[in-house]
Scaffold this active site. Structure first.
Site, PDB file in Angstrom:
ATOM      1  CG  LEU A 123      38.314  28.674  -5.081  1.00 15.69           C
ATOM      2  CD1 LEU A 123      38.106  28.814  -3.584  1.00 15.69           C
ATOM      3  CD2 LEU A 123      38.385  27.198  -5.469  1.00 15.69           C
ATOM      4  CG  ASP A 124      41.709  30.366  -6.049  1.00 13.39           C
ATOM      5  OD1 ASP A 124      41.795  30.481  -4.816  1.00 13.39           O
ATOM      6  OD2 ASP A 124      41.876  29.287  -6.637  1.00 13.39           O
ATOM      7  CD  GLU A 125      38.850  34.355 -10.812  1.00  9.61           C
ATOM      8  OE1 GLU A 125      39.070  35.538 -11.141  1.00  9.61           O
ATOM      9  OE2 GLU A 125      39.425  33.375 -11.332  1.00  9.61           O
TER      10      GLU A 125
END
Lengths: 284, 284, 284, 284
Positions: B227-229
């Protein structure tokens, strides 16, 4: 004699604060040159900055303080009063990268900062020629793990002996101990070469390059015991070009560092910054 | 018949790549409309994007692919070829906040994106009127913890049945499972309402407000299992005003979200993005 | 011996240019380090910048030029070839405001520019200490209406005697005559303290303040016979704060001037700029 | 009943203004929610915006006005008082380009503007579907050179009949006559697609492309009798990419137009703008 002064206030928000301050200034025949206020609605806090001209023949600093104190008590204010004719003493700490130092020195020479540059302190010697050119006393104070504690003691003593009001870490690559930080609360400004809170710690340009961000940033902030966690004063960013390699980021970042650090120093010296809740209110 | 095509290449960097590609295009009588290249010097990688016009009467897509394949093998290229007359199919996933959706729909209508909007999928119903106004099929697919797995299966099936090339998460407030993400590698674009890697996770505006940053940002990125990476496509920031409360940040942030998401979608549809090492090369 | 060179080309756009150049570089065993191209579709022009490494033991500069010339003729190219080991000679002209000069000198010292600073020329003496500190020859050349013609003759002679490749006007407050400008075509860079074409001529900050613009800008450009009308190299802007008086604009503007001038100098020295149709192509 | 009101003041600067206002508000038991002031030092002018909550059971609007009037006379103030529960009526004028209109309509729907959208007026019919979707009355009013005078009369009558407080020209491609402009002083906001005062008049993107600027801009401003010369409310810019052709500038510019126009509308509706000396003071 007409003198300019700046009053900084923070207190719980309630009715009548502005009227009370404005009335007192009017009674003291002070002329408001500039006033700014701010509220943190969630926390119920009120912040104000007033710059005014005062005839010290009829009301000197001591008289002003005596008149203001009861009002401050009534409204439970934290307050600071600064007269513009008191020039603040500034120390710049620097290591091997000199771009921020050179920038600050030139800005000081052109009159951008209202301060005395009391000293440049460095754990290297490379800043010495610049210090000499701009006629600022230079102290070479190398630091090792073994000597750090003792060197910091000498630095604190030196700063106090010279009545230093502000310490500027212009890419000073030593982490200051809590002892040092506590000795100068909200009086130490650092520049970190990232857009905080992204990329805390060492080598932020490397980390930014590895993550592939499309903008790089720099941040100036007050130094607290928690590294890179102090109240942020100013931030700015610049776009990364597709072809920028790591060296390009470092080069672009230098321009940002100069900008955000010099703005923070100018605002601090202009008594434009209030801290609360680990944030800053900046009256620009 | 003259057709425009885009070739995207990444391969180990070595002498002769550009000459080999340019010679082949010349032999096939293709007219280079635009070419861009990029190198990652540290990793020794070469990236290229070439847009060219081809007379498909003398060399159609199959012929081009057959001629290009040996060259690609020789230089160990990853490559993609896209003909502009193939309109990509796009699905937009959205939840309760509709500003990005409304923006994307209007841009599509004005011809800013070269695509078909195949569908709008939402776990709410509030987007339905916009979908109907812009005549895009709307699928209401509510999600609960219990049904998530099954709903994702239906979504994947729906996307495949409609030959969807790109999934745009326009403030879709559900975390996609690895199963979903793996089904559409580098085909899912998300907008995160912070300047990544700062403020990952939920409620980034709240976190930004609490930290007292002086700029807020938004980030569009490809979705990966972390997530978000995922690889960042675009970021932008806007200055926080001293008087901005939390609601002001949210309002300013909406403008950033629209900008960074719409740019990402435009660049993806224009075959302007290559991914490597969890980063993007964007040929703008 | 491996040497880096940069080739800059502009010519009418037609098929086969990239292949021809890439093939020649391959035949000469040159390794392309970086290549960028650009088209002006309306005017049918093609522009290219190639940076490559060449083994001068097998192909020296003269040999390269001899091999390239026929190709250039065939494609009707204007072209320039620069070897990186030839350090360019730069002269800085300055008057009373020294912020750009101080900035350029520090950047040169930190290795940001690949050049020799041949001289600083000024109609004032205030720059002399900086010149001496950075060990750059200083020429005090006062100018009056009566002496201007003769002073320019001496300046041209001085620049030629020192083989100066680039003249940087770092807030030099004298208008150069067409004679001077013609002597150094596309070799004179000026910084104008406005966002051109807004606020041409004298006192642009005053004009910007009077007009009430919300952003102020600065522009670096090549100097042509028409004042403030030369090809723009770089521009940047900064937001005006509501409370900024005129002095605040001037102060903020100084930061912009430093940035846009230093970028222009860096790009010029890196052979990244092509001029055509009174515009620039900048390969960044 | 607690009501929020905004007071906007401009007057000659002198001692005691702030105290007088603050005292009156205190006497009326008003709670200051937000206050901002500004001075034009050169012209000796004082500007203030105060937002406050008032219990209209004890002091209604008429009572407030009666109490404030003598103070305003004493300090020679121009002043305006706005109660937040009075929703302003807004008319949007538009021609063929609908991006600003679509943006304004969506912002209004999400509650970003505190206003009634009274009508959309257009010399084309293309905006009608959007008007219907957002349920805003639509008036198709074609204009020719021959009918312009008469059409404007009808428009003025229509606006007056609907008590329109603000006219937004959202890319309305007709020049308004002095008659129209005079009927709505400081009540007409236009967006011009350039960074004024650069590129006034028609086709500013073409002019910007021809001049080779490195940033393009957009400007929102109040309309006065002099075309493109009214007080500037907001401006923003975006960087031109090297490869941007004219169409790319137009596309990027659309995003700027949306931003600067929507900000101007929001600030106007929030009573955040004061005009003087053909400039604006914006209390953000």
């Amino acid at each position: 004699m007409l003198k300019t002064a700046t009053l900084l206030i923070d207190c719980p928000d309630r009715k009548g604060i502005v009227a009370a301050i404005a009335n007192l200034l009017l009674q003291l025949d002070a002329n408001i040159l500039h006033a700014d206020q701010h509220q943190d609605i969630e926390l119920g806090l009120f912040f104000m900055r007033v710059e005014f001209a005062l005839d010290t023949a009829t009301c000197d600093e001591a008289a002003f303080r005596a008149r203001f104190a009861p009002l401050a008590t009534e409204f439970r204010m934290d307050w600071r009063l600064h007269f513009a004719d008191h020039k603040q003493n500034v120390a710049i700490f620097v290591s091997g990268y000199l771009h921020c130092l050179a920038d600050l020195l030139h800005r000081q020479q052109t009159g951008e900062f209202a301060c005395n540059l009391s000293m440049i302190v460095s754990n290297h010697t490379s800043a010495q020629p610049l210090a000499e050119f701009y006629k600022v006393p230079f102290y070479h104070m190398p630091v090792t793990a073994a000597t750090k504690d003792e060197v910091e003691d000498r630095q604190i003593e030196l700063l106090r002996a010279n009545h230093v009001d502000l310490v500027v870490l212009a890419r000073y690559m030593q982490v200051l101990s809590p002892k040092f930080v506590d000795a100068f609360p909200q009086q130490i400004i650092n520049v970190h070469h990232s857009f905080l809170p992204a990329f805390t710690g060492a080598r932020p340009y490397h980390a930014a390059f590895a993550r592939g961000v499309k903008l790089i940033g720099a941040t100036s902030h007050y130094v607290t015991a928690d590294l890179d966690e102090g109240p942020i004063i100013e931030q700015d960013v610049v776009r990364v070009a597709q072809n920028d390699q790591l060296a390009g980021l470092v080069e672009k970042g230098r321009d940002l560092e100069r900008l955000v650090l010099s703005r923070a120093v100018r605002w601090h010296l202009g008594h434009r910054i209030l801290c609360y809740a680990n944030k800053t209110v900046v009256f620009t």
